[in-house]
Motif scaffolding. Structure first.
Motif, PDB file in Angstrom:
ATOM      1  N   ALA A 241       0.831  -1.204   0.000  1.00 49.35           N
ATOM      2  CA  ALA A 241       0.000   0.000   0.000  1.00 49.35           C
ATOM      3  C   ALA A 241       0.866   1.255   0.000  1.00 49.35           C
ATOM      4  O   ALA A 241       1.954   1.286   0.578  1.00 49.35           O
ATOM      5  CB  ALA A 241      -0.925   0.006   1.212  1.00 49.35           C
ATOM      6  N   GLN A 242       0.350   2.268  -0.647  1.00 50.05           N
ATOM      7  CA  GLN A 242       0.988   3.583  -0.663  1.00 50.05           C
ATOM      8  C   GLN A 242       0.003   4.579  -0.059  1.00 50.05           C
ATOM      9  O   GLN A 242      -1.112   4.738  -0.560  1.00 50.05           O
ATOM     10  CB  GLN A 242       1.337   3.994  -2.094  1.00 50.05           C
ATOM     11  N   PRO A 243       0.368   5.237   1.049  1.00 49.61           N
ATOM     12  CA  PRO A 243      -0.567   6.169   1.696  1.00 49.61           C
ATOM     13  C   PRO A 243      -1.029   7.267   0.738  1.00 49.61           C
ATOM     14  O   PRO A 243      -0.233   7.803  -0.039  1.00 49.61           O
ATOM     15  CB  PRO A 243       0.260   6.752   2.850  1.00 49.61           C
ATOM     16  N   LEU A 244      -2.314   7.589   0.798  1.00 50.13           N
ATOM     17  CA  LEU A 244      -2.877   8.658  -0.022  1.00 50.13           C
ATOM     18  C   LEU A 244      -3.291   9.816   0.886  1.00 50.13           C
ATOM     19  O   LEU A 244      -4.091   9.635   1.803  1.00 50.13           O
ATOM     20  CB  LEU A 244      -4.098   8.160  -0.800  1.00 50.13           C
ATOM     21  N   THR A 245      -2.748  10.979   0.626  1.00 51.32           N
ATOM     22  CA  THR A 245      -3.096  12.168   1.397  1.00 51.32           C
ATOM     23  C   THR A 245      -4.280  12.864   0.729  1.00 51.32           C
ATOM     24  O   THR A 245      -4.164  13.361  -0.398  1.00 51.32           O
ATOM     25  CB  THR A 245      -1.904  13.128   1.489  1.00 51.32           C
ATOM     26  N   LEU A 246      -5.412  12.861   1.419  1.00 50.21           N
ATOM     27  CA  LEU A 246      -6.633  13.445   0.865  1.00 50.21           C
ATOM     28  C   LEU A 246      -7.233  14.448   1.844  1.00 50.21           C
ATOM     29  O   LEU A 246      -7.112  14.289   3.059  1.00 50.21           O
ATOM     30  CB  LEU A 246      -7.676  12.354   0.580  1.00 50.21           C
ATOM     31  N   LYS A 247      -7.886  15.449   1.289  1.00 51.87           N
ATOM     32  CA  LYS A 247      -8.710  16.331   2.108  1.00 51.87           C
ATOM     33  C   LYS A 247     -10.039  15.638   2.382  1.00 51.87           C
ATOM     34  O   LYS A 247     -10.436  14.726   1.660  1.00 51.87           O
ATOM     35  CB  LYS A 247      -8.945  17.655   1.380  1.00 51.87           C
ATOM     36  N   PHE A 288      -1.655   3.236   5.639  1.00 46.01           N
ATOM     37  CA  PHE A 288      -2.750   4.104   5.223  1.00 46.01           C
ATOM     38  C   PHE A 288      -2.495   5.502   5.777  1.00 46.01           C
ATOM     39  O   PHE A 288      -1.906   5.655   6.851  1.00 46.01           O
ATOM     40  CB  PHE A 288      -4.092   3.588   5.745  1.00 46.01           C
ATOM     41  N   ALA A 289      -2.945   6.513   5.053  1.00 43.19           N
ATOM     42  CA  ALA A 289      -2.807   7.892   5.512  1.00 43.19           C
ATOM     43  C   ALA A 289      -4.131   8.367   6.095  1.00 43.19           C
ATOM     44  O   ALA A 289      -5.199   8.151   5.507  1.00 43.19           O
ATOM     45  CB  ALA A 289      -2.390   8.799   4.354  1.00 43.19           C
ATOM     46  N   LEU A 290      -4.065   9.004   7.254  1.00 43.09           N
ATOM     47  CA  LEU A 290      -5.262   9.544   7.879  1.00 43.09           C
ATOM     48  C   LEU A 290      -5.724  10.800   7.140  1.00 43.09           C
ATOM     49  O   LEU A 290      -4.909  11.581   6.640  1.00 43.09           O
ATOM     50  CB  LEU A 290      -4.991   9.877   9.342  1.00 43.09           C
ATOM     51  N   ALA A 309      -3.480   3.443  -1.650  1.00 40.62           N
ATOM     52  CA  ALA A 309      -3.569   2.764  -2.947  1.00 40.62           C
ATOM     53  C   ALA A 309      -2.669   1.542  -2.897  1.00 40.62           C
ATOM     54  O   ALA A 309      -1.484   1.651  -2.575  1.00 40.62           O
ATOM     55  CB  ALA A 309      -3.139   3.691  -4.077  1.00 40.62           C
ATOM     56  N   ILE A 310      -3.226   0.381  -3.174  1.00 45.27           N
ATOM     57  CA  ILE A 310      -2.450  -0.858  -3.200  1.00 45.27           C
ATOM     58  C   ILE A 310      -1.858  -1.020  -4.591  1.00 45.27           C
ATOM     59  O   ILE A 310      -2.578  -1.061  -5.591  1.00 45.27           O
ATOM     60  CB  ILE A 310      -3.328  -2.066  -2.834  1.00 45.27           C
ATOM     61  N   ARG A 311      -0.534  -1.093  -4.654  1.00 47.41           N
ATOM     62  CA  ARG A 311       0.151  -1.178  -5.941  1.00 47.41           C
ATOM     63  C   ARG A 311       0.284  -2.634  -6.376  1.00 47.41           C
ATOM     64  O   ARG A 311       0.655  -3.497  -5.580  1.00 47.41           O
ATOM     65  CB  ARG A 311       1.541  -0.543  -5.850  1.00 47.41           C
ATOM     66  N   VAL A 312      -0.024  -2.891  -7.625  1.00 43.84           N
ATOM     67  CA  VAL A 312       0.141  -4.231  -8.197  1.00 43.84           C
ATOM     68  C   VAL A 312       0.965  -4.109  -9.470  1.00 43.84           C
ATOM     69  O   VAL A 312       0.800  -3.168 -10.256  1.00 43.84           O
ATOM     70  CB  VAL A 312      -1.219  -4.909  -8.490  1.00 43.84           C
ATOM     71  N   GLU A 322       0.600  -2.652 -14.881  1.00 41.15           N
ATOM     72  CA  GLU A 322       0.791  -2.165 -13.517  1.00 41.15           C
ATOM     73  C   GLU A 322      -0.358  -1.226 -13.151  1.00 41.15           C
ATOM     74  O   GLU A 322      -0.853  -0.474 -13.990  1.00 41.15           O
ATOM     75  CB  GLU A 322       2.128  -1.436 -13.436  1.00 41.15           C
ATOM     76  N   ALA A 323      -0.789  -1.282 -11.880  1.00 40.52           N
ATOM     77  CA  ALA A 323      -1.950  -0.483 -11.486  1.00 40.52           C
ATOM     78  C   ALA A 323      -1.865  -0.101 -10.013  1.00 40.52           C
ATOM     79  O   ALA A 323      -1.097  -0.678  -9.236  1.00 40.52           O
ATOM     80  CB  ALA A 323      -3.244  -1.247 -11.751  1.00 40.52           C
ATOM     81  N   ALA A 324      -2.672   0.894  -9.644  1.00 42.75           N
ATOM     82  CA  ALA A 324      -2.831   1.315  -8.252  1.00 42.75           C
ATOM     83  C   ALA A 324      -4.311   1.206  -7.908  1.00 42.75           C
ATOM     84  O   ALA A 324      -5.156   1.825  -8.562  1.00 42.75           O
ATOM     85  CB  ALA A 324      -2.337   2.742  -8.055  1.00 42.75           C
ATOM     86  N   ILE A 325      -4.635   0.406  -6.897  1.00 46.65           N
ATOM     87  CA  ILE A 325      -6.027   0.136  -6.528  1.00 46.65           C
ATOM     88  C   ILE A 325      -6.366   0.929  -5.270  1.00 46.65           C
ATOM     89  O   ILE A 325      -5.846   0.661  -4.186  1.00 46.65           O
ATOM     90  CB  ILE A 325      -6.241  -1.370  -6.291  1.00 46.65           C
ATOM     91  N   GLY A 326      -7.226   1.909  -5.423  1.00 45.00           N
ATOM     92  CA  GLY A 326      -7.581   2.768  -4.302  1.00 45.00           C
ATOM     93  C   GLY A 326      -8.456   2.070  -3.276  1.00 45.00           C
ATOM     94  O   GLY A 326      -9.357   1.303  -3.623  1.00 45.00           O
ATOM     95  N   CYS A 327      -8.178   2.333  -1.983  1.00 40.24           N
ATOM     96  CA  CYS A 327      -8.974   1.792  -0.879  1.00 40.24           C
ATOM     97  C   CYS A 327      -9.209   2.894   0.147  1.00 40.24           C
ATOM     98  O   CYS A 327      -8.278   3.620   0.514  1.00 40.24           O
ATOM     99  CB  CYS A 327      -8.260   0.620  -0.207  1.00 40.24           C
ATOM    100  N   LEU A 328     -10.445   3.005   0.607  1.00 42.51           N
ATOM    101  CA  LEU A 328     -10.825   4.012   1.591  1.00 42.51           C
ATOM    102  C   LEU A 328     -11.415   3.335   2.819  1.00 42.51           C
ATOM    103  O   LEU A 328     -12.122   2.329   2.705  1.00 42.51           O
ATOM    104  CB  LEU A 328     -11.852   4.984   0.999  1.00 42.51           C
ATOM    105  N   ILE A 329     -11.127   3.891   3.992  1.00 39.61           N
ATOM    106  CA  ILE A 329     -11.606   3.331   5.257  1.00 39.61           C
ATOM    107  C   ILE A 329     -12.363   4.404   6.033  1.00 39.61           C
ATOM    108  O   ILE A 329     -11.932   5.556   6.120  1.00 39.61           O
ATOM    109  CB  ILE A 329     -10.431   2.815   6.113  1.00 39.61           C
TER     110      ILE A 329
END
Length: 368
Positions: A241-247, A288-290, A309-312, A322-329
């Motif tokens: 996983a790669q942390p995603l910084t979101l507002k 994961f990024a808060l 985003a989980i990188r594959v 190659e892809a990045a699969i977004g995941c939100l919690i």
């Protein structure tokens, strides 16, 4: 001898006759075959059998070589053979497996050690470079790991704590769909002396989302007794996983777009207040990024949001790039009732199920 019967026939015949009762079975079999061939078959038949094989055309590739190359099979490579059609995967069945431990299959492991093994594994999959996977009075297994993008490097350490050597020490790895495991370094010590250790290097590559972590089996003999243990390798979906910084507003937009791709579970915890305090650390440990919700008047105080985003990597067999699969919690904590609602939404159902099960296990271990 068939080409020069007068000069070599008798000499070769004597050699074959001498090895007909050899203690080496392979040598004995060949000697008996060639000796009988010259005694039973006519010369033209012998000449035909021993005729040199024609040379393979240089402009053609052997079917065996072509198949090996296409499958990328190597002596030290374990690859998954996942179907290129994701519709063939029973998603509900995968999600219901609940990230089950294979520790129950371990021989000679009591209930207390099983509990410790589960705890060690939960800690090992967090974003820490070193961890303990297994330890009893005989064996200690440690791990060092480093992940980047969709790949990782792992070093396993096997330590002999016993007063006797480990003989016939072997390790096998399971085949996990979506994950490639390459043994970069064979275990060079078949026998591990008392109070010594050996190590093994692995590389891993994520080619598609997966729920179950790979397992590996350790087998050895010690003081006349055979031991065998099943462990889980600390490689899970969030390892890549790669942390995603979101507002908060961006998170809300993405969340609403995936309203039909949700996995949800309700967890009863010992203390909602402790969970609220520990969850940020737990979330970051799983890469994961808060999401900063302080400036959002629409968010409740007991709601925690995180994104990654989980990188594959590219899957040549399935022809997937190659892809990045977004995941939100989204976690809603009810401190009064000591429970939380864990909701996960993602761009791939297996990734969503894997993240839900991982966080469920981590929450249960953090606030037991």
């Amino acid at each position: 001898s068939n080409l020069y019967p007068e000069e070599l026939g008798e000499i070769v015949g004597e050699v074959m006759d001498a090895f007909r009762d050899s203690t080496c079975l392979e040598l004995q079999q060949r000697a008996c075959e060639y000796f009988a061939m010259t005694k039973v078959l006519p010369k033209d038949k012998v000449d035909y059998i021993l005729e040199a094989m024609p040379r393979f055309p240089e402009d053609r590739v052997s079917a065996v070589v072509r198949r090996l190359q296409s499958k990328k099979i190597g002596k030290n490579i374990l690859r998954n053979r996942k179907s290129s059609d994701d519709s063939c995967v029973d998603i509900e069945e995968e999600n219901e497996r609940e990230y089950a431990t294979s520790d129950k299959m371990a021989k000679g492991v009591d209930a207390e050690l099983l509990r410790k093994m589960k705890s060690w594994f939960i800690v090992s999959i967090r974003d820490s470079p070193k961890a303990l996977l297994f330890e009893n009075s005989l064996l200690q297994v440690g791990v060092q790991k480093q992940f980047s993008n969709f790949q990782g490097q792992i070093v396993l350490f096997y330590g002999n704590k016993a007063g006797h050597s480990f003989d016939n020490f072997e390790v096998w790895y399971s085949n996990t769909p979506g994950l490639e495991i390459n043994q970069l370094e064979e275990i060079k010590c078949e026998n591990i002396g008392s109070k010594t250790q050996c190590k093994q290097r692995l590389s891993v590559k994520c080619t598609s989302p997966f729920i179950q972590p790979p397992t590996f089996k350790i087998s050895f003999n010690c003081n006349g007794q055979k031991y065998m243990y099943d462990l889980r390798l600390p490689v899970v979906a969030t390892s890549f996983a790669q942390p995603l910084t979101l507002k908060a507003s961006d998170f809300s937009d993405k969340w609403n777009k995936m309203n039909d791709r949700e996995e949800q579970t309700i967890l009863q915890v010992a203390s909602g207040a402790i969970l609220k305090k520990e969850f940020p650390t737990l979330t970051q440990g799983l890469r994961f990024a808060l999401v900063d919700c302080e400036n959002s008047d629409k968010m409740e105080n007991d709601v925690i949001l995180a994104a990654a985003a989980i990188r594959v990597g590219a899957n040549e067999e399935a022809k997937r790039p190659e892809a990045a699969i977004g995941c939100l919690i989204r976690v809603e904590i009810d401190s009064a009732q000591n429970r939380c609602v864990l909701s996960v939404r993602g761009m791939h159902p297996l990734a969503t199920g894997a993240v839900k099960n991982l966080f469920k296990e981590q929450v249960a271990a953090t606030v037991a």
